[in-house]
Design a protein around this motif. Structure first.
Motif, PDB file in Angstrom:
ATOM      1  N   ASP A  22      42.746  44.383 -12.127  1.00 11.69           N
ATOM      2  CA  ASP A  22      42.340  43.140 -11.547  1.00 11.69           C
ATOM      3  C   ASP A  22      42.333  41.986 -12.471  1.00 11.69           C
ATOM      4  OD1 ASP A  22      41.206  44.434  -9.354  1.00 11.69           O
ATOM      5  OD2 ASP A  22      39.462  44.741  -9.908  1.00 11.69           O
ATOM      6  N   ASP A  23      42.405  42.042 -13.805  1.00 15.49           N
ATOM      7  CA  ASP A  23      42.673  41.100 -14.689  1.00 15.49           C
ATOM      8  C   ASP A  23      44.181  40.742 -14.874  1.00 15.49           C
ATOM      9  OD1 ASP A  23      43.786  43.287 -16.190  1.00 15.49           O
ATOM     10  OD2 ASP A  23      42.482  43.016 -17.983  1.00 15.49           O
ATOM     11  N   GLY A  24      45.014  41.340 -14.183  1.00  9.83           N
ATOM     12  CA  GLY A  24      46.359  41.173 -14.250  1.00  9.83           C
ATOM     13  C   GLY A  24      47.204  41.566 -15.210  1.00  9.83           C
ATOM     14  N   THR A  25      46.765  42.577 -16.022  1.00  8.16           N
ATOM     15  CA  THR A  25      47.393  43.362 -17.098  1.00  8.16           C
ATOM     16  C   THR A  25      47.693  44.543 -16.692  1.00  8.16           C
ATOM     17  OG1 THR A  25      45.499  44.018 -18.372  1.00  8.16           O
ATOM     18  CG2 THR A  25      46.047  42.124 -18.961  1.00  8.16           C
ATOM     19  N   ALA A  26      48.907  45.241 -17.284  1.00 10.45           N
ATOM     20  CA  ALA A  26      49.165  46.691 -16.712  1.00 10.45           C
ATOM     21  C   ALA A  26      48.901  47.653 -17.905  1.00 10.45           C
ATOM     22  CB  ALA A  26      50.690  46.627 -16.686  1.00 10.45           C
ATOM     23  N   ARG A  27      48.314  48.721 -17.190  1.00  8.88           N
ATOM     24  CA  ARG A  27      47.524  49.592 -18.079  1.00  8.88           C
ATOM     25  C   ARG A  27      48.895  50.204 -18.846  1.00  8.88           C
ATOM     26  NH1 ARG A  27      43.753  54.716 -16.825  1.00  8.88           N
ATOM     27  NH2 ARG A  27      44.251  55.902 -18.624  1.00  8.88           N
ATOM     28  N   THR A  28      50.033  50.333 -18.155  1.00 11.61           N
ATOM     29  CA  THR A  28      51.189  51.227 -18.599  1.00 11.61           C
ATOM     30  C   THR A  28      52.467  50.196 -19.009  1.00 11.61           C
ATOM     31  OG1 THR A  28      52.042  51.611 -16.572  1.00 11.61           O
ATOM     32  CG2 THR A  28      50.411  53.187 -17.359  1.00 11.61           C
ATOM     33  N   GLY A  29      53.180  50.774 -19.790  1.00 11.96           N
ATOM     34  CA  GLY A  29      54.561  50.095 -20.045  1.00 11.96           C
ATOM     35  C   GLY A  29      55.543  50.961 -20.132  1.00 11.96           C
ATOM     36  N   SER A  30      56.818  50.528 -20.065  1.00 10.29           N
ATOM     37  CA  SER A  30      58.052  51.580 -20.449  1.00 10.29           C
ATOM     38  C   SER A  30      58.623  51.326 -21.781  1.00 10.29           C
ATOM     39  CB  SER A  30      58.907  51.256 -19.329  1.00 10.29           C
ATOM     40  OG  SER A  30      59.550  49.810 -19.236  1.00 10.29           O
ATOM     41  N   LEU A  31      59.407  52.303 -22.401  1.00  9.18           N
ATOM     42  CA  LEU A  31      59.999  52.157 -23.425  1.00  9.18           C
ATOM     43  C   LEU A  31      61.420  51.715 -23.098  1.00  9.18           C
ATOM     44  CD1 LEU A  31      58.393  55.289 -25.328  1.00  9.18           C
ATOM     45  CD2 LEU A  31      57.399  53.035 -25.236  1.00  9.18           C
TER      46      LEU A  31
END
Length: 358
Positions: free
Chosen positions: A256-265
């Motif tokens: 909800d805060d607009g940030t992603a919990r995950t990412g890619s390498l």
């Protein structure tokens, strides 16, 4: 062209396509079907156009209905399984094709499909600038990057540095945290195997996989199990904070805060391109061509991120905001020539199976 034993073995080993799409149900019918050919009694375009596709096909139904209404064709879909199953079906039914067009053959299966002699030549009028056909037969529709995804929250809670490179993944402290997918039964699994060959070379990729397996890496059968059950960063809340998935996956994990919990390498990414083609011997080749041009239309291309979780092949299409922020394509993805991959795939899969016990 006769179906060789080696070719059929390669196809049987290589089952593909993974995304979070539908179960491949038929699209709704807008126009009434006339006959299975390319025109009705008045000479207007019409009849049924049958598309064989992987079971993650999930194109917006309203767009399909609009195509049916504007073109006079009725769309029917056949979804026998993933991309490997689709390729197998095309070749097994070469003399009596089930469909008019195919969608979902990727660059890892392209050579097997082309060598099977099951696709006719066709160049769409609306092929976007920079999009390249394969052998004048397979038309690119969408693309994506297969990459290792990382659960940022898990590593932050453990106060542990995240891995960044292939070499990091092979270290015991990270190998035991990683879940990948079977290279013989999923497209990201095969893509990741190809990426390791591109990274380490034909004589040394085996060492990387030995380190992974010795370190405790899990090999899941398919993408859905790996991502939704084993991975800690999605709905499954599993025990593995590193998973083989797509660079687009983090856009689905935005809070909800607009940030992603995950990412890619980015260092681990390899490019996947999905193609469509007119099937040789199709009953309705005109309908097949019209459907492929429909897939390249701006409306369909713009819908692909949210319906198929793939990037449009048309780079001029504006991406959704979440994709622009959290689903970047790699600037330098690891790539193997599709012909080299086609020639060596069976050999590499056999080696991989010996190393992983799969």
């Amino acid at each position: 062209m006769k179906k060789s034993t080696a070719l059929m073995a390669a196809i049987a080993l290589t089952l593909t396509a993974c995304s979070s799409g539908s179960e491949g149900e038929d699209a709704p019918s807008g126009a009434e079907s006339t006959q299975a050919g390319g025109s009705d009694e008045t000479g207007e375009a019409g009849g049924t156009v049958t598309i064989i596709t992987h079971d993650s096909f999930n194109l917006d139904e309203d767009l399909i209905a609009e195509f049916e209404q504007s073109s006079g064709y009725t769309v029917e879909t056949i979804a026998p399984g993933d991309g490997g199953v689709v390729t197998n079906q095309l070749i097994l039914n070469k003399d009596n094709p089930q469909a008019d067009a195919v969608y979902g053959i990727d660059n890892y299966l392209a050579k097997a499909t082309l060598d099977g002699g099951v696709i006719d030549s066709f160049t769409p009028d609306n092929l976007p600038a920079g999009a390249e056909e394969l052998d004048g037969k397979l038309i690119p529709i969408d693309k994506g990057d297969v990459c290792i995804n990382v659960d940022h929250e898990w590593f932050a809670e453990k106060n542990m540095a995240e891995p960044e490179t292939f070499e990091d993944l092979a270290k015991p402290e990270y190998a035991e945290l990683l879940v990948v997918t079977n290279a013989s039964t999923s497209s990201p699994g095969l893509a990741f195997l190809a990426a390791t060959v591109a990274k380490f070379g034909e004589d040394h990729w085996q060492d990387f996989w030995t380190d992974l397996m010795d370190g405790g890496t899990r090999v899941a059968e398919g993408w859905s199990d790996a991502y939704y059950t084993d991975f800690s960063g999605s709905e499954g809340a599993g025990p593995y904070p590193l998973v083989l998935s797509y660079s687009s996956s983090p856009s689905a994990e935005v809070g909800d805060d607009g940030t992603a919990r995950t990412g890619s390498l980015a260092d681990t990414c390899t490019r996947q391109i999905e193609y469509a083609g007119v099937i040789a011997g199709a009953k309705n080749p005109a309908g097949a061509q019209a459907f492929i041009e429909f897939l390249l239309s701006d409306d369909v291309q713009a819908s692909l991120p949210e319906s198929m979780y793939m990037y449009p092949i048309n780079d001029a299409i504006e991406l959704p905001e979440a994709w622009a922020k959290h689903a970047s394509l790699s600037d330098d993805p690891l790539m193997l020539d599709y012909e080299v991959l086609g020639d060596k795939r069976t050999e590499w899969l056999e080696e991989w199976s010996e190393l992983t016990g799969r």
